[in-house]
Scaffold this motif. Structure first.
Motif, mmCIF file in Angstrom:
data_model
loop_
_atom_site.group_PDB
_atom_site.id
_atom_site.type_symbol
_atom_site.label_atom_id
_atom_site.label_comp_id
_atom_site.label_asym_id
_atom_site.label_seq_id
_atom_site.Cartn_x
_atom_site.Cartn_y
_atom_site.Cartn_z
ATOM 1 N N CYS A 64 0.317 1.189 6.111
ATOM 2 C CA CYS A 64 -0.899 0.409 5.881
ATOM 3 C C CYS A 64 -2.121 1.201 6.348
ATOM 4 O O CYS A 64 -3.140 1.273 5.651
ATOM 5 N N LYS B 35 -0.156 1.766 -4.797
ATOM 6 C CA LYS B 35 0.079 3.202 -4.719
ATOM 7 C C LYS B 35 1.552 3.560 -4.788
ATOM 8 O O LYS B 35 1.912 4.712 -4.640
ATOM 9 N N THR C 131 1.472 -4.161 -3.320
ATOM 10 C CA THR C 131 0.145 -4.655 -3.710
ATOM 11 C C THR C 131 -0.962 -3.641 -3.410
ATOM 12 O O THR C 131 -2.078 -3.791 -3.909
ATOM 13 N N TRP C 132 -0.657 -2.613 -2.616
ATOM 14 C CA TRP C 132 -1.666 -1.578 -2.378
ATOM 15 C C TRP C 132 -1.879 -0.746 -3.622
ATOM 16 O O TRP C 132 -2.854 -0.005 -3.708
ATOM 17 N N TYR D 77 5.650 -0.086 8.301
ATOM 18 C CA TYR D 77 4.648 -0.829 7.545
ATOM 19 C C TYR D 77 3.253 -0.597 8.122
ATOM 20 O O TYR D 77 2.286 -0.383 7.381
ATOM 21 N N GLU E 147 4.799 -6.525 -0.044
ATOM 22 C CA GLU E 147 3.379 -6.516 0.265
ATOM 23 C C GLU E 147 2.805 -5.115 0.083
ATOM 24 O O GLU E 147 1.671 -4.952 -0.380
ATOM 25 N N ALA E 148 3.574 -4.107 0.442
ATOM 26 C CA ALA E 148 3.092 -2.744 0.294
ATOM 27 C C ALA E 148 2.853 -2.383 -1.176
ATOM 28 O O ALA E 148 1.968 -1.583 -1.491
ATOM 29 N N GLN F 15 -2.618 4.006 4.042
ATOM 30 C CA GLN F 15 -2.643 3.576 2.642
ATOM 31 C C GLN F 15 -1.722 4.458 1.805
ATOM 32 O O GLN F 15 -2.082 4.970 0.735
ATOM 33 N N GLN G 70 -4.330 9.961 0.963
ATOM 34 C CA GLN G 70 -5.266 9.510 -0.070
ATOM 35 C C GLN G 70 -5.152 10.351 -1.334
ATOM 36 O O GLN G 70 -5.488 9.887 -2.425
#
Length: 219
Positions: A47, A218, A215-216, A43, A212-213, A50, A25
């Motif tokens: 996920c 980060k 879209t987080w 993944y 897809e990752a 995060q 984080q």
């Protein structure tokens, strides 16, 4: 122990790595999967934490007449590991090794273009890097990946895999700062034997997970 599929294996690994979440984080953790199957497992880890997700690209060097038998491995940045004992025992000619290195580097360039497109590799300098595969057999690809990441300035290297033979752990531990393996069976014959579902993973699946990752927000 058997895993239902790579997703479940990744979720179990994520639980084992949950203490990394505060560091993730804070933006100090990167998760890298070894294509193709390792990306599905990675993944789930990324996920849960995060954390940014990317591939680490390396490929084993196959023995003459037996491409599944590793005599070494090469990473996309040119880092090379040669199993000198295997080369000597099999009497592999230097010309063969040079050609195999050239061929695998070409494949790594192709994979980089397919998986990342125009995106550069995620920066690892000064960060904790979790390197994930769906299982470790010979360890050739993992070992050269770790050496490559050291060369790129990774601060801490953590290897995470659902399954590996126990005799492989000391070799991996010599290259990493920590190793998390959920199952180390005394009788180990193939990674896929420890999964109920172990289908081939396509390039398109890897690309979809990486996108897809993003879209987080980060990466």
């Amino acid at each position: 122990m058997r895993f239902r599929d790579r997703r479940e294996a990744g979720q179990r690994l994520a639980e084992a790595l949950r203490d990394l979440k505060p560091e993730a984080q804070a933006g100090r953790v990167v998760v890298l999967g070894i294509p193709r199957g390792g990306v599905v497992v990675a993944y789930e880890v990324a996920c849960a934490l995060q954390a940014p997700l990317d591939v680490v690209l390396a490929h084993k060097l196959g023995a003459p007449g037996n491409p599944e038998l590793a005599i070494g491995a090469v990473a996309e940045d040119g880092t090379l590991w040669i199993d000198a004992l295997a080369v000597a025992e099999l009497e592999v000619p230097p010309a063969y090794i040079e050609e195999e290195i050239r061929r695998q580097r070409e494949e790594l360039r192709r994979r980089s273009a397919v998986f990342r497109g125009a995106r550069p590799p995620l920066p690892v300098e000064g960060r904790t890097v979790v390197v994930v595969d769906d299982g470790i057999a010979t360890g050739a690809t993992m070992r050269v990946s770790l050496r490559s990441l050291r060369n790129r300035g990774a601060n801490r290297l953590i290897v995470a895999a659902p399954v590996a033979p126990p005799e492989m752990l000391p070799r991996i531990e010599a290259e990493a700062d920590a190793v998390v393996v959920l199952y180390t069976p005394a009788l180990f014959w193939a990674v896929g034997a420890f999964y109920e579902q172990f289908e081939q993973v396509s390039d398109d699946q890897v690309v979809a997970l990486l996108e897809e990752a993003i879209t987080w927000g980060k990466t």
